[in-house]
Design a protein around this motif. Structure first.
Motif, PDB file in Angstrom:
ATOM      1  N   VAL A 227     142.563 -24.324  82.194  1.00  0.00           N
ATOM      2  CA  VAL A 227     141.857 -23.253  82.298  1.00  0.00           C
ATOM      3  C   VAL A 227     142.530 -21.918  82.676  1.00  0.00           C
ATOM      4  O   VAL A 227     142.062 -20.841  82.014  1.00  0.00           O
ATOM      5  CB  VAL A 227     140.745 -23.337  83.460  1.00  0.00           C
ATOM      6  CG1 VAL A 227     141.635 -23.122  85.118  1.00  0.00           C
ATOM      7  CG2 VAL A 227     139.715 -22.166  83.732  1.00  0.00           C
ATOM      8  N   TYR A 228     143.568 -22.009  83.189  1.00  0.00           N
ATOM      9  CA  TYR A 228     144.259 -20.792  83.294  1.00  0.00           C
ATOM     10  C   TYR A 228     145.118 -20.379  81.924  1.00  0.00           C
ATOM     11  O   TYR A 228     145.363 -19.225  81.679  1.00  0.00           O
ATOM     12  CB  TYR A 228     145.652 -21.002  84.470  1.00  0.00           C
ATOM     13  CG  TYR A 228     145.004 -21.380  85.691  1.00  0.00           C
ATOM     14  CD1 TYR A 228     144.422 -20.263  86.515  1.00  0.00           C
ATOM     15  CD2 TYR A 228     145.210 -22.480  86.279  1.00  0.00           C
ATOM     16  CE1 TYR A 228     143.661 -20.431  87.591  1.00  0.00           C
ATOM     17  CE2 TYR A 228     144.835 -22.759  87.469  1.00  0.00           C
ATOM     18  CZ  TYR A 228     143.961 -21.843  87.989  1.00  0.00           C
ATOM     19  OH  TYR A 228     143.333 -22.075  89.412  1.00  0.00           O
TER      20      TYR A 228
ATOM     21  N   GLN B 213     132.421 -23.733  79.206  1.00  0.00           N
ATOM     22  CA  GLN B 213     131.814 -22.458  79.328  1.00  0.00           C
ATOM     23  C   GLN B 213     130.473 -22.068  78.434  1.00  0.00           C
ATOM     24  O   GLN B 213     130.084 -20.946  78.596  1.00  0.00           O
ATOM     25  CB  GLN B 213     133.004 -21.256  78.307  1.00  0.00           C
ATOM     26  CG  GLN B 213     134.288 -21.205  79.255  1.00  0.00           C
ATOM     27  CD  GLN B 213     135.230 -20.227  78.480  1.00  0.00           C
ATOM     28  OE1 GLN B 213     134.866 -19.487  77.591  1.00  0.00           O
ATOM     29  NE2 GLN B 213     136.450 -20.702  78.830  1.00  0.00           N
ATOM     30  N   VAL B 214     130.225 -23.085  78.085  1.00  0.00           N
ATOM     31  CA  VAL B 214     128.587 -22.943  77.120  1.00  0.00           C
ATOM     32  C   VAL B 214     127.633 -22.714  78.398  1.00  0.00           C
ATOM     33  O   VAL B 214     126.865 -21.778  78.137  1.00  0.00           O
ATOM     34  CB  VAL B 214     128.549 -24.360  76.534  1.00  0.00           C
ATOM     35  CG1 VAL B 214     127.110 -24.293  76.197  1.00  0.00           C
ATOM     36  CG2 VAL B 214     129.269 -24.462  75.493  1.00  0.00           C
TER      37      VAL B 214
ATOM     38  N   SER C   9     132.493 -22.727  89.008  1.00  0.00           N
ATOM     39  CA  SER C   9     131.715 -23.603  88.396  1.00  0.00           C
ATOM     40  C   SER C   9     132.213 -24.172  87.181  1.00  0.00           C
ATOM     41  O   SER C   9     132.126 -25.182  86.766  1.00  0.00           O
ATOM     42  CB  SER C   9     130.353 -23.084  88.136  1.00  0.00           C
ATOM     43  OG  SER C   9     130.350 -22.244  87.312  1.00  0.00           O
ATOM     44  N   SER C  10     133.005 -23.253  86.515  1.00  0.00           N
ATOM     45  CA  SER C  10     133.373 -23.502  84.973  1.00  0.00           C
ATOM     46  C   SER C  10     134.594 -24.578  85.320  1.00  0.00           C
ATOM     47  O   SER C  10     134.575 -25.539  84.494  1.00  0.00           O
ATOM     48  CB  SER C  10     134.232 -22.321  84.431  1.00  0.00           C
ATOM     49  OG  SER C  10     134.631 -22.450  83.024  1.00  0.00           O
ATOM     50  N   VAL C  11     135.541 -24.487  86.262  1.00  0.00           N
ATOM     51  CA  VAL C  11     136.413 -25.440  86.589  1.00  0.00           C
ATOM     52  C   VAL C  11     135.948 -26.832  86.819  1.00  0.00           C
ATOM     53  O   VAL C  11     136.268 -28.074  86.111  1.00  0.00           O
ATOM     54  CB  VAL C  11     137.441 -25.088  87.556  1.00  0.00           C
ATOM     55  CG1 VAL C  11     138.446 -26.013  87.875  1.00  0.00           C
ATOM     56  CG2 VAL C  11     138.165 -23.881  86.979  1.00  0.00           C
ATOM     57  N   VAL C  12     134.817 -26.869  87.766  1.00  0.00           N
ATOM     58  CA  VAL C  12     134.226 -28.070  88.447  1.00  0.00           C
ATOM     59  C   VAL C  12     133.584 -28.798  87.049  1.00  0.00           C
ATOM     60  O   VAL C  12     133.684 -30.053  86.798  1.00  0.00           O
ATOM     61  CB  VAL C  12     133.305 -27.804  89.090  1.00  0.00           C
ATOM     62  CG1 VAL C  12     132.266 -29.117  89.582  1.00  0.00           C
ATOM     63  CG2 VAL C  12     133.815 -27.406  90.403  1.00  0.00           C
ATOM     64  N   VAL C  13     132.886 -28.083  86.114  1.00  0.00           N
ATOM     65  CA  VAL C  13     132.280 -28.767  84.917  1.00  0.00           C
ATOM     66  C   VAL C  13     133.394 -29.184  83.971  1.00  0.00           C
ATOM     67  O   VAL C  13     133.361 -30.350  83.647  1.00  0.00           O
ATOM     68  CB  VAL C  13     131.390 -27.786  84.266  1.00  0.00           C
ATOM     69  CG1 VAL C  13     130.831 -28.287  82.709  1.00  0.00           C
ATOM     70  CG2 VAL C  13     130.169 -27.382  85.159  1.00  0.00           C
ATOM     71  N   ALA C  14     134.414 -28.703  83.689  1.00  0.00           N
ATOM     72  CA  ALA C  14     135.444 -29.037  82.836  1.00  0.00           C
ATOM     73  C   ALA C  14     136.309 -30.195  83.357  1.00  0.00           C
ATOM     74  O   ALA C  14     136.473 -31.130  82.495  1.00  0.00           O
ATOM     75  CB  ALA C  14     136.591 -27.755  82.798  1.00  0.00           C
ATOM     76  N   ILE C  15     136.285 -30.395  84.679  1.00  0.00           N
ATOM     77  CA  ILE C  15     136.989 -31.698  85.325  1.00  0.00           C
ATOM     78  C   ILE C  15     136.049 -32.755  85.016  1.00  0.00           C
ATOM     79  O   ILE C  15     136.600 -33.885  84.641  1.00  0.00           O
ATOM     80  CB  ILE C  15     136.996 -31.640  86.948  1.00  0.00           C
ATOM     81  CG1 ILE C  15     138.206 -30.569  87.180  1.00  0.00           C
ATOM     82  CG2 ILE C  15     137.628 -32.614  87.363  1.00  0.00           C
ATOM     83  CD1 ILE C  15     138.223 -30.037  88.567  1.00  0.00           C
TER      84      ILE C  15
END
Lengths: 316, 285
Positions: free
Chosen positions: A26-27, A207-208, A215-221
């Motif tokens: 993400v970073y 990101q969609v 929340s972006s990081v949580v969904v990505a995991i």
């Protein structure tokens, strides 16, 4: 499937890489450095080649090579000269060329062996590997989550971070080392040429729908864990390289999520605008004609009326 | 110095400072002292070096000669960075990953936080307050990419305020912002100044800030060419008009490529110092 020891190890390794890769990725996405992970994979291949040739643990030697490569890349980038681009290219090509030659020189250097390192294979994870991956994952997650505010700040606005006294070079080197460690965690299941995809794609999918960094990081995991374990399982039944299968699965999820988000916009009762399509919040100052409408105010926008409703506008 | 009442101790000081990149000094031999409570505008045409001066102060550009002091401490040894709030000239705060107003503003609080320490209730309270001050309280969970340009500028100001600074250094806060939004910005800044904040503002157009300015420093060709109390600078007695106009006139009032940021039409209409009397004095000289 789970009665096979190699499959248990493969799924555990997939779980670890599925969790860590998006958290570091993400970073990279935020700094628009999505391809650095790719380059680090190239550099790590030389480490793997050294490990295979000398007969010592290729995982640990690869870790050493990619961490060194990561620090070097970040220092070269920090100089910011035009020649930095060329220097990075030389390191990336040198990394993969060195790996291919070193593995070719070793007695066990078969094409199948090389393919396993490049694209992942479910049968290759050893018990020792799992220990190394487990320790690395804990360290990477602890640092990436514990220092999240600082990594966010330096990725979001490097100049501001510098002005407010943060150690920008230190944080950048740290992020590069985290990336290098993630490359190593992934080398059995995803493969060195495809790991970058697992750092980037889950974030692209998140990101969609996400509206905040958290929340972006949580969904990505979540996405990362599902596609890495799902892809590993698929590769068992389909007898395909696990890395390629995982990445194709991730791309499929990305396409489905994007199309679903688009369809939701089209199908939803009245036409429904994601607020992100708006460059501004409607208000008295926005220049769009305001129309009082019962208990709220609509704004005329492209010939239809917008009413604020949560994170989007309804058309009235 | 200006002869005006000096309000307090030194906040930002340059002593014969040169600032530049590599072997190319952009700013040479600049001396400037900003004291607590002052509201100073650094004005000058594009390329005059006014932004480079503040970049030197903030440690973003190397000081190649002379000295920069922050709160009376040489800048290289100054560790209490939270005392300085920086508002960069950016038209957008949105990055590649979605982030909320709160998340961006909270990054301004980090200068006050230890490396591994989680945010405290106090940190969150100050962040919420900073968002309230710039009038975005009801939007604190909104993704920054959904805000207008003017609102995103206010997010940057809130981020700087989150470290509870004693001085705010702003680079072109009103460039590309419409009249209504720059007036709102000036009102916000006026409240902060009343609470004791010192302001250093780099700008090409002092008119929107005129109500709160105490001093105007003119920069041209990498040097300070004028330094006057705001009331003098805004009046017909000002010598700055000559300096500033003298350097600016060749490009002044040229329409931009799209008439967008910088609003050249308006600068041309009101002049640098936003005072028709100034143009009178200029034609008189």
């Amino acid at each position: 499937m789970l009665s096979y020891d190699f499959m248990q190890r493969a799924l555990l390794a997939a779980l670890l890489v599925g969790m860590t890769a998006p958290v570091v990725g993400v970073y990279l996405v935020q700094r628009r450095l999505a391809l650095i992970g790719d380059g680090l994979g190239h550099v790590a291949l030389t480490g793997v080649g050294l490990g295979v040739l000398t007969g010592s643990s290729p995982v640990l030697v690869a870790l050493g090579a990619s961490v060194l490569g990561a620090v070097a890349i970040e220092l070269v980038r920090a100089r910011g000269r035009a020649s930095a681009d060329i220097a990075l290219a030389v390191m990336f090509y040198g990394g993969i060329a060195g790996g291919v030659v070193l593995i070719g020189l070793s007695p066990e250097g078969t094409p199948a062996n090389l393919n396993a390192y490049l694209f992942g294979a479910i049968t290759t994870t050893t018990g020792t590997d799992l220990w190394v991956f487990g320790v690395l994952s804990v360290v990477v997650l602890a640092v990436a989550v514990g220092l999240a505010p600082r990594l966010f700040a330096v990725s979001n606005d490097e100049e501001y971070a510098r002005a407010s006294g943060m150690n920008v070079l230190g944080l950048n080197v740290l992020l590069a080392v985290l990336t290098a460690s993630t490359v190593v965690i992934s080398m059995r299941i995803v493969g060195l040429l495809l790991i970058s995809a697992l750092m980037i794609l889950p974030n692209a999918i998140a990101q969609v729908t996400a509206t905040s960094f958290r929340s972006s990081v949580v969904v990505a995991i979540g996405v990362g864990v599902v596609v890495s374990t799902g892809g590993t399982t698929l590769s068992y039944y389909a007898d395909t390289p696990s890395g390629g299968t995982i990445v194709l699965l991730a791309i499929a999820v990305f396409v489905v999520a994007t199309v679903a988000a688009w369809l939701r916009g089209v199908v939803h009762g009245r036409r429904h605008h994601d607020e992100r399509e708006h460059r501004h919040e409607h208000g008295p100052e926005c220049g769009h004609e305001a129309v009082p409408h019962r208990d709220h105010v609509d704004y005329v926008h492209d010939g239809h009326r917008h009413a604020a409703h949560g994170a989007h506008y309804d058309d009235h | 110095m200006t002869g005006r009442d000096l309000v307090g101790g030194p906040v930002v000081e340059l002593r014969h400072a040169s600032v530049g990149y590599g072997d190319r000094p952009v700013v040479q031999d600049v001396s400037l002292l900003v004291r607590r409570g002052e509201v100073v505008a650094l004005v000058g045409p594009n390329g005059s070096g006014k932004t480079t001066i503040v970049r030197g102060v903030l440690g973003l550009a190397p000081v190649t000669a002379g000295e920069v002091l922050l709160f009376d401490v040489p800048a290289v040894r100054f560790k209490e960075r939270w005392r300085i709030g920086y508002v960069p000239q950016r038209h957008t705060v949105a990055g590649a990953v979605p982030s909320t107003v709160e998340e961006v503003v909270a990054s301004g609080r980090l200068a006050r936080r230890r490396w591994w320490a989680p945010s405290t209730a106090q940190d969150r309270r100050v962040v919420a307050q900073a968002i309230d001050v710039v009038g975005l309280g009801d939007r604190h969970r909104a993704p920054v990419s959904t805000l207008s340009g003017g609102q995103q500028r206010r997010v940057l100001i809130a981020r700087a305020l989150a470290s509870e600074p004693e001085v705010l250094v702003m680079d072109e806060p009103t460039a590309g912002v419409d009249a209504q939004n720059s007036e709102a910005l000036t009102r916000t800044l006026a409240r902060l100044v009343d609470d004791g904040l010192t302001l250093v503002v780099v700008t090409h157009d002092v008119a929107p800030l005129a109500p709160i300015l105490t001093r105007v420093v003119a920069v041209a060709d990498g040097r300070v060419v004028g330094d006057e109390p705001a009331d003098v600078a805004m009046s017909a007695r000002s010598a700055l008009g000559v300096h500033v106009y003298g350097h600016v006139d060749p490009h002044h009032g040229e329409p931009g490529p799209d008439g967008g940021p910088g609003d050249p039409a308006r600068s041309a209409g009101s002049g640098w110092l936003g005072d028709p009397g100034l143009r009178g004095s200029r034609s008189a000289t």
